[in-house]
Design a protein around this motif. Structure first.
Motif, PDB file in Angstrom:
ATOM      1  N   LEU A 134       0.801  -1.214   0.000  1.00  0.00           N
ATOM      2  CA  LEU A 134       0.000   0.000   0.000  1.00  0.00           C
ATOM      3  C   LEU A 134       0.839   1.272   0.000  1.00  0.00           C
ATOM      4  N   LEU A 135       2.114   1.198   0.383  1.00  0.00           N
ATOM      5  CA  LEU A 135       2.928   2.415   0.353  1.00  0.00           C
ATOM      6  C   LEU A 135       3.041   2.941  -1.073  1.00  0.00           C
ATOM      7  N   GLN A 136       3.380   2.050  -2.005  1.00  0.00           N
ATOM      8  CA  GLN A 136       3.464   2.473  -3.401  1.00  0.00           C
ATOM      9  C   GLN A 136       2.110   2.955  -3.912  1.00  0.00           C
ATOM     10  N   ALA A 137       1.063   2.193  -3.611  1.00  0.00           N
ATOM     11  CA  ALA A 137      -0.265   2.566  -4.096  1.00  0.00           C
ATOM     12  C   ALA A 137      -0.714   3.905  -3.524  1.00  0.00           C
ATOM     13  N   SER A 138      -0.381   4.176  -2.266  1.00  0.00           N
ATOM     14  CA  SER A 138      -0.793   5.440  -1.660  1.00  0.00           C
ATOM     15  C   SER A 138      -0.060   6.617  -2.294  1.00  0.00           C
ATOM     16  N   LEU A 139       1.227   6.429  -2.612  1.00  0.00           N
ATOM     17  CA  LEU A 139       1.981   7.507  -3.240  1.00  0.00           C
ATOM     18  C   LEU A 139       1.470   7.776  -4.658  1.00  0.00           C
ATOM     19  N   ILE A 140       1.198   6.709  -5.418  1.00  0.00           N
ATOM     20  CA  ILE A 140       0.651   6.875  -6.759  1.00  0.00           C
ATOM     21  C   ILE A 140      -0.732   7.521  -6.692  1.00  0.00           C
ATOM     22  N   THR A 141      -1.522   7.142  -5.687  1.00  0.00           N
ATOM     23  CA  THR A 141      -2.849   7.740  -5.519  1.00  0.00           C
ATOM     24  C   THR A 141      -2.749   9.239  -5.261  1.00  0.00           C
ATOM     25  N   LEU A 142      -1.845   9.619  -4.380  1.00  0.00           N
ATOM     26  CA  LEU A 142      -1.684  11.035  -4.056  1.00  0.00           C
ATOM     27  C   LEU A 142      -1.252  11.828  -5.286  1.00  0.00           C
ATOM     28  N   TYR A 143      -0.314  11.283  -6.066  1.00  0.00           N
ATOM     29  CA  TYR A 143       0.124  11.982  -7.273  1.00  0.00           C
ATOM     30  C   TYR A 143      -1.013  12.064  -8.294  1.00  0.00           C
ATOM     31  N   THR A 144      -1.800  11.004  -8.411  1.00  0.00           N
ATOM     32  CA  THR A 144      -2.922  11.020  -9.342  1.00  0.00           C
ATOM     33  C   THR A 144      -3.937  12.096  -8.966  1.00  0.00           C
ATOM     34  N   ILE A 145      -4.188  12.248  -7.683  1.00  0.00           N
ATOM     35  CA  ILE A 145      -5.115  13.295  -7.238  1.00  0.00           C
ATOM     36  C   ILE A 145      -4.553  14.673  -7.550  1.00  0.00           C
ATOM     37  N   TYR A 146      -3.224  14.827  -7.406  1.00  0.00           N
ATOM     38  CA  TYR A 146      -2.623  16.108  -7.782  1.00  0.00           C
ATOM     39  C   TYR A 146      -2.824  16.397  -9.264  1.00  0.00           C
ATOM     40  N   VAL A 147      -2.572  15.398 -10.125  1.00  0.00           N
ATOM     41  CA  VAL A 147      -2.744  15.606 -11.563  1.00  0.00           C
ATOM     42  C   VAL A 147      -4.212  15.922 -11.876  1.00  0.00           C
ATOM     43  N   THR A 148      -5.141  15.265 -11.181  1.00  0.00           N
ATOM     44  CA  THR A 148      -6.558  15.562 -11.365  1.00  0.00           C
ATOM     45  C   THR A 148      -6.860  17.002 -10.980  1.00  0.00           C
ATOM     46  N   TRP A 149      -6.297  17.449  -9.880  1.00  0.00           N
ATOM     47  CA  TRP A 149      -6.462  18.832  -9.445  1.00  0.00           C
ATOM     48  C   TRP A 149      -5.924  19.801 -10.503  1.00  0.00           C
ATOM     49  N   ALA A 150      -4.721  19.506 -11.016  1.00  0.00           N
ATOM     50  CA  ALA A 150      -4.135  20.367 -12.041  1.00  0.00           C
ATOM     51  C   ALA A 150      -5.007  20.405 -13.292  1.00  0.00           C
ATOM     52  N   ALA A 151      -5.624  19.269 -13.639  1.00  0.00           N
ATOM     53  CA  ALA A 151      -6.505  19.228 -14.805  1.00  0.00           C
ATOM     54  C   ALA A 151      -7.763  20.065 -14.567  1.00  0.00           C
ATOM     55  N   LEU A 152      -8.366  19.916 -13.396  1.00  0.00           N
ATOM     56  CA  LEU A 152      -9.578  20.678 -13.100  1.00  0.00           C
ATOM     57  C   LEU A 152      -9.288  22.176 -13.031  1.00  0.00           C
ATOM     58  N   ALA A 153      -8.069  22.554 -12.666  1.00  0.00           N
ATOM     59  CA  ALA A 153      -7.703  23.972 -12.628  1.00  0.00           C
ATOM     60  C   ALA A 153      -7.616  24.577 -14.016  1.00  0.00           C
ATOM     61  N   ASN A 154      -7.684  23.747 -15.066  1.00  0.00           N
ATOM     62  CA  ASN A 154      -7.692  24.237 -16.446  1.00  0.00           C
ATOM     63  C   ASN A 154      -9.063  24.169 -17.090  1.00  0.00           C
ATOM     64  N   VAL A 155     -10.083  23.721 -16.367  1.00  0.00           N
ATOM     65  CA  VAL A 155     -11.438  23.703 -16.934  1.00  0.00           C
ATOM     66  C   VAL A 155     -11.837  25.135 -17.265  1.00  0.00           C
ATOM     67  N   PRO A 156     -12.201  25.421 -18.520  1.00  0.00           N
ATOM     68  CA  PRO A 156     -12.432  26.821 -18.924  1.00  0.00           C
ATOM     69  C   PRO A 156     -13.811  27.364 -18.550  1.00  0.00           C
TER      70      PRO A 156
END
Length: 451
Positions: free
Chosen positions: A267-289
């Protein structure tokens, strides 16, 4: 920009800038490898260009960019627009694009020159590991020349180059993140088994819990700020899909068959990948026009050029700051570290671990503070691939500093296109699938050795 480059020009007084990488740091650093010093110096050039780009988007500096000859006045005439168009609302945007073009051209040049270099005995290796003053002059020359590029279709075309390059660099970030997560878990589990100390297991559980707690909190905030009870369907769908995918990889990582094939997965690897994925999702939503679905949307879409009373938008939103930090860490990671995993070494290096791992004969015993050539028998990393990574990093930081925005046809509006949203979301999906493959590959390809 002139002040920043002026400071760096003082380095020209150091005579050994015309020499090799060992000359630069001998006597002022511990025993180090020539290959590492060269990578760090090229990374310094990238960071220098990034610093110049950041300076140029500071509102006070951006207002002065119109003084550059031909940089603003008359630029619209190339596009068939009135030559007196007010381009002050995106001067920083234009400057960052041209700085990104200069850095990308610089690293592309060296990527081509360093094709098929196998050892430091190759004459071209001297270009990789020396002549730093002249390399600096080349970078300055490309930067100055980039500011004389006429507008035309440059901004529109270079935007798509930036999109593709950023997508590829995000994938490289994900590869390094997955490798880092696996190495982290393996090292802590190895320490726990060797020392029989429960503290390592407690630390492992604490970090994993922290990552998942931060991810859950971030998902809740995304639903609160980037969705509405009525509408914002795209945002709801993207957050929900990535939430489900993160849950799937977390479950798969602890399945008995996966644990049997890869005892160090967890779960350590999965939790780190999950956190990064949420960051990328946040960055994507910050570009919704859509302003109603994106409270962090940075708007400079006043169609009237006479907006002297309106303050210029500061390009310092939270996703960009986090992206800048990740960019710095990832670039240093590329420059300094060799992976513990052969698969990653095959991607980053010519040979696993690289040849010539130790200092020269007697150097370590004498404790001399100097760098040494560790590539006489073979290079420790692929020169061309390294420069391509820095090229993609230059495109990524160019897009990050401009928030993936682009001017419209009137050159009066900077908008956030849906292209940026889908590129970031697709990169998050690609990262999750890549991590999932690292888990199931030993089961699918049972005849391969994944130890």
């Amino acid at each position: 920009m002139g002040a920043c480059l002026g400071v760096c020009s003082l380095l020209s007084c150091v005579s050994c800038l015309c020499g090799s990488a060992p000359c630069l740091l001998c006597g002022c650093c511990p025993s180090a490898k020539n290959s590492t010093i060269s990578r760090l110096l090229f990374t310094f050039f990238l960071f220098l260009g990034t610093l110049v780009s950041i300076i140029m988007i500071i509102p006070g500096v951006e207002r002065e960019l119109h003084k550059l000859p031909g940089f603003c006045e008359g630029s619209g005439a190339v596009l068939g627009v009135q030559p007196h168009v007010d381009c002050s609302s995106f001067l920083g945007h234009k400057a960052v694009y041209r700085m990104g073009f200069a850095m990308a051209s610089f690293f592309l040049l060296f990527a081509v020159l360093m094709l098929c270099v196998r050892s430091s005995k190759d004459p071209r290796a001297a270009l990789q590991n020396g002549f730093w003053f002249f390399k600096f002059l080349v970078l300055v020359g490309l930067t100055v020349g980039a500011f004389y590029i006429p507008d035309g279709a440059f901004t529109s075309v270079w935007f798509y180059f930036g999109v593709v390059g950023s997508f590829l660099f995000i994938l490289i970030q994900l590869v390094l993140l997955i490798d880092f997560a696996h190495s982290w878990s393996q090292r802590w589990l190895r320490n726990a088994s060797e020392s029989s100390a429960k503290g390592w297991y407690a630390a492992l559980c604490t970090v994993t819990f922290t990552f998942y707690a931060a991810s859950i909190a971030a998902i809740a905030l995304l639903y609160v700020y980037y969705t509405k009870p009525q509408g914002c369907t795209e945002g709801k769908a993207l957050i929900s899909i990535n939430l489900i995918l993160c849950f799937i990889i977390s479950v798969v990582s602890i399945l008995p068959k996966i644990q049997e094939a890869q005892p160090h997965s967890g779960l350590l690897q999965a939790s780190l990948i999950t956190l990064y994925t949420i960051y990328v999702t946040w960055a994507a939503l910050a570009n919704v026009p859509t302003q109603s679905c994106n409270p962090t949307l940075l708007v400079r879409n006043s169609t009237s050029p006479a907006t002297a009373t309106a303050p210029l938008t500061a390009w310092w939103d939270a996703p960009s700051i986090v992206g800048l930090i990740i960019f710095i860490l990832c670039t240093l990671f590329i420059s300094l570290r060799s992976s513990d995993h052969p698969q990653v070494n095959k991607l980053m290096l010519t040979e696993e671990g690289g040849p010539g791992a130790g200092p020269g004969p007697g150097e370590a015993d004498r404790g001399e503070h100097r760098t040494y050539d560790n590539e006489q028998d073979g290079v420790c990393y692929n020169y061309t691939f390294f420069h391509l990574c820095l090229l993609l990093a230059a495109l990524y930081i160019m897009m990050t500093l401009t928030n993936w925005y682009r001017p419209d046809e009137s050159l009066q509006v900077l908008r956030s296109p849906w292209t940026a949203v889908w590129v970031k979301i697709c990169s998050s999906w690609a990262g999750l699938l890549l991590y999932l493959w690292t888990l199931v590959a030993p089961l699918v390809l049972s005849d391969r050795d994944f130890s």
